[in-house]
Design an enzyme around this catalytic site. Structure first.
Site, PDB file in Angstrom:
ATOM      1  N   HIS A 180     -11.923  -0.045  -8.540  1.00  0.00           N
ATOM      2  CA  HIS A 180     -13.142   0.791  -8.665  1.00  0.00           C
ATOM      3  C   HIS A 180     -12.867   2.259  -8.298  1.00  0.00           C
ATOM      4  O   HIS A 180     -13.706   3.113  -8.525  1.00  0.00           O
ATOM      5  CB  HIS A 180     -14.313   0.207  -7.859  1.00  0.00           C
ATOM      6  CG  HIS A 180     -14.231   0.359  -6.366  1.00  0.00           C
ATOM      7  ND1 HIS A 180     -15.231  -0.075  -5.520  1.00  0.00           N
ATOM      8  CD2 HIS A 180     -13.274   0.873  -5.541  1.00  0.00           C
ATOM      9  CE1 HIS A 180     -14.906   0.189  -4.270  1.00  0.00           C
ATOM     10  NE2 HIS A 180     -13.722   0.759  -4.253  1.00  0.00           N
TER      11      HIS A 180
ATOM     12  N   ASP B 236       0.871  -1.193   0.000  1.00  0.00           N
ATOM     13  CA  ASP B 236       0.000   0.000   0.000  1.00  0.00           C
ATOM     14  C   ASP B 236       0.896   1.228   0.000  1.00  0.00           C
ATOM     15  O   ASP B 236       2.138   1.108   0.042  1.00  0.00           O
ATOM     16  CB  ASP B 236      -0.947  -0.013   1.223  1.00  0.00           C
ATOM     17  CG  ASP B 236      -2.240   0.762   0.968  1.00  0.00           C
ATOM     18  OD1 ASP B 236      -2.163   2.004   0.801  1.00  0.00           O
ATOM     19  OD2 ASP B 236      -3.320   0.147   0.912  1.00  0.00           O
TER      20      ASP B 236
HETATM   21  C1  LIG Z   1     -10.739   1.318  -1.085  1.00  0.00           C
HETATM   22  S1  LIG Z   1      -9.234   0.928  -0.309  1.00  0.00           S
HETATM   23  C2  LIG Z   1      -9.239  -0.830  -0.359  1.00  0.00           C
HETATM   24  C3  LIG Z   1      -8.467  -1.461   0.767  1.00  0.00           C
HETATM   25  C4  LIG Z   1      -8.461  -2.985   0.806  1.00  0.00           C
HETATM   26  N1  LIG Z   1      -8.067  -3.578  -0.461  1.00  0.00           N
HETATM   27  C5  LIG Z   1      -9.809  -3.519   1.218  1.00  0.00           C
HETATM   28  O1  LIG Z   1     -10.638  -3.824   0.369  1.00  0.00           O
HETATM   29  O2  LIG Z   1     -10.061  -3.609   2.418  1.00  0.00           O
HETATM   30  C6  LIG Z   1      -8.030   1.350  -1.564  1.00  0.00           C
HETATM   31  C7  LIG Z   1      -6.599   1.207  -1.086  1.00  0.00           C
HETATM   32  O3  LIG Z   1      -5.717   1.592  -2.177  1.00  0.00           O
HETATM   33  C8  LIG Z   1      -4.598   2.251  -1.604  1.00  0.00           C
HETATM   34  N2  LIG Z   1      -3.931   3.049  -2.647  1.00  0.00           N
HETATM   35  C9  LIG Z   1      -4.357   4.203  -3.216  1.00  0.00           C
HETATM   36  N3  LIG Z   1      -3.451   4.630  -4.123  1.00  0.00           N
HETATM   37  C10 LIG Z   1      -2.424   3.746  -4.109  1.00  0.00           C
HETATM   38  C11 LIG Z   1      -1.196   3.654  -4.827  1.00  0.00           C
HETATM   39  N4  LIG Z   1      -0.863   4.573  -5.733  1.00  0.00           N
HETATM   40  N5  LIG Z   1      -0.387   2.599  -4.570  1.00  0.00           N
HETATM   41  C12 LIG Z   1      -0.722   1.659  -3.641  1.00  0.00           C
HETATM   42  N6  LIG Z   1      -1.893   1.696  -2.944  1.00  0.00           N
HETATM   43  C13 LIG Z   1      -2.724   2.724  -3.170  1.00  0.00           C
HETATM   44  C14 LIG Z   1      -5.218   3.090  -0.509  1.00  0.00           C
HETATM   45  O4  LIG Z   1      -4.259   3.547   0.418  1.00  0.00           O
HETATM   46  C15 LIG Z   1      -6.244   2.123   0.082  1.00  0.00           C
HETATM   47  O5  LIG Z   1      -5.695   1.363   1.126  1.00  0.00           O
END
Ligand SMILES: C[S@@+](CC[C@H](N)C(=O)[O-])C[C@H]1O[C@@H](n2cnc3c(N)ncnc32)[C@H](O)[C@@H]1O
Length: 344
Positions: free
Chosen positions: A250, A212
């Site tokens: 999404h 992440d």
């Molecule tokens: C909607 S959350 C989903 C979290 C997890 N997969 C779940 O379903 O419980 C989206 C995740 O994408 C991560 N994220 C956003 N941009 C990112 C990036 N450029 N690289 C890695 N992770 C990223 C956010 O920090 C967040 O934890």
């Protein structure tokens, strides 16, 4: 008055005062109503509930009357002249540390940060709508905001963990074979590692990498069998037998999804690798009871992300094909999301 007009007159109040359900349930979570009733262990009289929660009894009574009316709690006889409040399957989801708790998710979605963007949704839908609602309300996009606000970031991660504790057991139960032969698994955008911790527990042969943004990886709990790695999925993704993406794609438009998926494809072996995507597929079964939740989620994503969307089967097919995946299959899991397995 015709039947439809009469129905509309009832329904319109649900829209006029639609926020009350969220507001009152948030209030009940903050007060710890479900936790107190759970600890009591039997129907709990109002006087005892008020004493434990240090609430003003007549105001608490009105809160409970509303929640009983909406079947969040039940009111049962204790003696001939007294009643007490009990939990229902719904209020069990409000227990703060309950196994299937959704308390943090409700607290996140009812926070001023997440409610603010709804005031700018109409402006976004206009042809001239260049400003994403989250940015209009909070000055920056959701990921920069969480990075700069550790309290909100924790609430966000706790909320996602609630969702993971509901969805991942369904994945494990309905299609455990998805993880056959997977010795290492990278959860891309894995938040605080809750999903991966459940997967590694169910399939102990898997070595997990929770990947992440650096600020999230730095505070993710240390869990046996899981390495927390910080980075940017648009730049590169750690190598593994398979990538796992739940509620990540999404958040992005097609062009961004394709960039992420290409990085995922580079991270897995050419022949035996795969991407395991846990996301909603909208319009696949419009009679499914959960379709309304999928469509609500589509609106939430429009309010909270810059360009995210829920996708139909055809839209999934497009982004997967454009990212170089040659075939995919979809398994429904009796949840908002389905499991999409995509192969190089
Ligand atoms: C909607 S959350 C989903 C979290 C997890 N997969 C779940 O379903 O419980 C989206 C995740 O994408 C991560 N994220 C956003 N941009 C990112 C990036 N450029 N690289 C890695 N992770 C990223 C956010 O920090 C967040 O934890």
């Amino acid at each position: 008055m015709g039947e439809m007009e009469a129905r509309a007159e009832v329904d319109i109040w649900n829209y006029v005062f639609g926020y009350t359900k969220m507001g009152v349930v948030k209030c009940a979570i903050e007060l710890g109503v479900a936790d107190a009733i759970e600890n009591h262990g039997s129907p709990m009289p109002l006087s005892e509930l008020a004493a434990v929660l240090r609430c003003e009894p007549s105001r608490l009574y009105r809160i409970m009357r509303f929640l009983v009316h909406h079947q969040v709690f039940t009111e049962e006889p204790i003696t001939q002249h007294s009643t007490g409040f009990s939990l229902t399957p719904l209020s069990r989801c409000l227990i703060k540390h309950g196994e299937k708790t959704m308390a943090s998710f409700i607290l996140l979605e009812s926070s001023p940060t997440m409610l603010g963007p709804w005031h700018s949704l109409s402006a976004r839908v206009l042809e001239s709508g260049n400003m994403p609602p989250f940015e209009a309300a909070n000055g920056t996009d959701i990921w920069s905001y969480t990075e700069a606000n550790p309290g909100h970031s924790k609430l966000f991660n706790d909320a996602m963990a609630c969702g993971a504790r509901v969805t991942v057991p369904a994945v494990i139960e309905v299609c455990p074979e998805v993880f056959d032969g997977v010795k290492s698994l990278v959860d891309v955008g894995g938040g605080n590692g809750t999903a991966l911790s459940l997967l590694v527990k169910a399939f102990p042969w898997i070595r997990g990498i929770n990947f992440d943004l650096p600020h999230n990886a730095a505070v993710a709990p240390k869990i046996d069998g899981i390495e927390n790695v910080g980075g940017d999925m648009f730049m590169s993704v750690p190598n593994a037998d398979a990538v796992f993406l739940m509620w990540v794609l999404h958040d992005w438009d097609d062009e961004e999804c394709i960039r992420i998926l290409k990085k995922c494809r580079e991270a897995i072996p050419e022949y035996k690798g795969k991407a395991i995507i846990v996301e909603a597929v909208v319009e696949q079964d419009k009679d499914d009871e959960l379709e309304s939740a999928r469509l609500m989620l589509d609106m939430v994503i429009m309010a909270h992300t810059n360009k995210g969307r829920q996708r139909t089967l055809r839209e999934w097919s497009y982004v997967l094909q454009e990212s170089g995946f040659s075939r995919f299959n979809v398994t429904p899991i009796r949840a908002v999301q389905s499991v999409i397995e995509a192969y190089p």
